[in-house]
Design a protein around this motif. Structure first.
Motif, PDB file in Angstrom:
ATOM      1  N   GLN A  49       1.139  -0.994  -0.149  1.00 52.16           N
ATOM      2  CA  GLN A  49      -0.253   0.069  -0.503  1.00 52.16           C
ATOM      3  C   GLN A  49       1.183   1.660   0.103  1.00 52.16           C
ATOM      4  O   GLN A  49       0.470   2.540  -0.673  1.00 52.16           O
ATOM      5  CB  GLN A  49      -1.019  -0.023   0.916  1.00 52.16           C
ATOM      6  N   ASN A 197      -4.056 -10.629  -7.244  1.00 52.65           N
ATOM      7  CA  ASN A 197      -5.253 -10.172  -6.411  1.00 52.65           C
ATOM      8  C   ASN A 197      -6.761  -9.231  -6.722  1.00 52.65           C
ATOM      9  O   ASN A 197      -6.301  -8.718  -8.021  1.00 52.65           O
ATOM     10  CB  ASN A 197      -3.999  -7.981  -5.270  1.00 52.65           C
ATOM     11  N   GLU A 229      -7.437  -9.160  -0.877  1.00 50.73           N
ATOM     12  CA  GLU A 229      -8.532  -8.085  -1.476  1.00 50.73           C
ATOM     13  C   GLU A 229      -7.532  -7.328  -1.548  1.00 50.73           C
ATOM     14  O   GLU A 229      -7.204  -6.300  -0.750  1.00 50.73           O
ATOM     15  CB  GLU A 229      -9.308  -8.032   0.294  1.00 50.73           C
ATOM     16  N   THR A 230      -8.508  -5.400  -1.957  1.00 48.39           N
ATOM     17  CA  THR A 230      -7.310  -4.034  -2.100  1.00 48.39           C
ATOM     18  C   THR A 230      -9.042  -3.460  -2.143  1.00 48.39           C
ATOM     19  O   THR A 230     -10.122  -3.420  -1.556  1.00 48.39           O
ATOM     20  CB  THR A 230      -7.145  -4.292  -3.735  1.00 48.39           C
ATOM     21  N   VAL A 231      -8.002  -1.886  -1.867  1.00 46.87           N
ATOM     22  CA  VAL A 231      -8.795  -0.798  -1.793  1.00 46.87           C
ATOM     23  C   VAL A 231     -10.607  -0.484  -2.787  1.00 46.87           C
ATOM     24  O   VAL A 231     -11.314  -0.923  -3.020  1.00 46.87           O
ATOM     25  CB  VAL A 231      -8.091   0.337  -2.100  1.00 46.87           C
ATOM     26  N   ASP A 234     -13.011  -5.326  -2.501  1.00 49.62           N
ATOM     27  CA  ASP A 234     -12.963  -6.103  -1.343  1.00 49.62           C
ATOM     28  C   ASP A 234     -13.238  -7.701  -1.209  1.00 49.62           C
ATOM     29  O   ASP A 234     -14.504  -8.151  -2.185  1.00 49.62           O
ATOM     30  CB  ASP A 234     -12.416  -6.188   0.467  1.00 49.62           C
ATOM     31  N   ALA A 235     -13.618  -8.844  -0.393  1.00 49.19           N
ATOM     32  CA  ALA A 235     -13.924  -9.812  -0.656  1.00 49.19           C
ATOM     33  C   ALA A 235     -15.708  -9.343  -0.192  1.00 49.19           C
ATOM     34  O   ALA A 235     -16.316 -10.507  -1.956  1.00 49.19           O
ATOM     35  CB  ALA A 235     -14.172 -10.924   0.870  1.00 49.19           C
ATOM     36  N   GLY A 255      -9.555 -15.240  -0.830  1.00 46.11           N
ATOM     37  CA  GLY A 255      -8.978 -14.972  -0.183  1.00 46.11           C
ATOM     38  C   GLY A 255      -7.053 -15.339  -0.566  1.00 46.11           C
ATOM     39  O   GLY A 255      -6.827 -16.345  -1.464  1.00 46.11           O
TER      40      GLY A 255
END
Length: 372
Positions: A49, A197, A229-231, A234-235, A255
């Motif tokens: 990040q 990702n 997960e990313t900005v 997410d899930a 995941g």
């Protein structure tokens, strides 16, 4: 005496493709045996990040890095300095300072690109001037011949070497059926695997759109998404996209997975799909992993990927952003198990010939000998 080389390169943490290759070089018995090697970590980011962000802490770390490089050059007196720079943007400006300082210290420099983007900035007056100075009197290593267009305005082909990345060969045990907590029953439904990702630019949504097309055409499949997960997604957001397309029960997000857990998904898969259009994509190591596991690959023409996948032999290359053509190519593979096996075996053969860590180390050592 062995030639002295100072390696200024990215190494973990954080973990990403360029950093992993840097670690492979650092740990290479062959390269360390052929040369008197010294290492400096070029990374100023603390985690994934943090990459691309600017702040006082990173500026302070950068000045510390410059002092360390200057000191090491004066003490070691290397015959060659190897640098893994960024191609564009703010990170390029930082690496420009590093390379110019090395030149002023009288160093012979070779740069190894794990990213691209020079061509996207070369028409800007400032960047064009900086690139002309940056590339003057240095050698360049690219991951694929496909990537030469990115730097050809500034670098003659004679000053360019091509060295595709390699990855460690998985142990024999990793190819034996491993415990796999599959979300689907053990039937004959082919498994697709996406391993990256959850980034839009990695093709997550494009693949979901293609899977919707396949479902509407009556294709039977199961698709596993494995990655962090990313900005951007997410899930919960991913599941909402799955539900929106009516893919519940056919698509599952598992995941982030590492080591044997990741190997289990590669072992369980029948087809690897990676429809990336990430602007910085050069040579995705996940494709090498898939080929190592005898998986036919469906990906895009982004970056150096055409140098990895042989169209129609080890997999298929599709246009970026095009869910319809992606669905079409996946459908071919879903309907023909013999084709999947042939492509998977051809991919494994190409991996053994071109993309093992041993092949990479020998190729890199040969290039470094020429540059010293």
């Amino acid at each position: 005496m062995k030639p002295k080389i100072l390696f200024i390169m990215h190494m973990p943490p954080p973990v990403h493709g360029a950093a992993m290759v840097g670690q492979y070089i650092h740990d290479s018995k062959l390269i360390n045996g052929e040369f008197d090697c010294h290492y400096i970590n070029l990374t100023t980011a603390k985690n994934l990040q943090d990459i691309g962000k600017v702040g006082m802490r990173k500026l302070f770390d950068f000045f510390k890095l410059l002092r360390k490089i200057r000191h090491e050059v004066k003490v070691v007196k290397p015959q060659l300095v190897y640098v893994t720079p960024n191609a564009c943007g703010g990170a390029f400006y930082k690496d420009f300072v590093v390379v110019q300082m090395l030149k002023r210290l009288g160093c012979q420099v070779v740069v190894h690109y794990h990213n691209k983007g020079v061509v996207t900035r070369q028409d800007r007056r400032l960047d064009n001037a900086l690139y002309r100075r940056f590339f003057k009197d240095i050698k360049v290593i690219l991951l694929s011949e496909c990537l030469y267009d990115d730097v050809k305005k500034y670098v003659k082909r004679d000053n360019v070497f091509v060295c595709g990345n390699g990855i460690p060969s998985a142990s024999i045990e990793s190819f034996v059926s491993a415990p796999f907590d599959a979300a689907f029953p053990e039937d004959k439904i082919p498994h697709l695997l996406f391993l990256s990702n959850l980034l839009i630019s990695k093709g997550v949504v494009v693949l979901l759109d293609a899977l919707k097309i396949l479902k509407e055409k009556g294709s039977r499949f199961a698709c596993d998404f494995v990655g962090g997960e990313t900005v951007e997604m997410d899930a919960a957001m991913f599941q909402a996209e799955v539900v929106k397309r009516g893919l519940e029960g056919m698509v599952v997000y598992h995941g982030r997975k590492y080591g044997k857990d990741k190997e289990a998904f590669l072992n369980a898969a029948d087809i690897f799909v990676f429809p990336t259009f990430y602007h910085n994509e050069c040579f995705p190591l996940v494709l090498l992993e898939a080929m190592q596991h005898r998986l036919p690959c469906v990906s895009t023409t982004e970056g150096g990927i055409p140098g990895i996948i042989d169209e129609g032999k080890t997999g298929f290359l599709v246009p970026k952003y095009n869910a319809a053509i992606l669905a079409n190519k996946i459908e071919f593979l879903l309907s023909d198990s013999a084709m999947r096996q042939r492509m998977g075996e051809a991919g494994r053969e190409k991996f053994e010939k071109e993309f093992t860590l041993e092949v990479f180390e020998k190729r890199m050592a040969k290039i470094l000998k020429i540059c010293v």
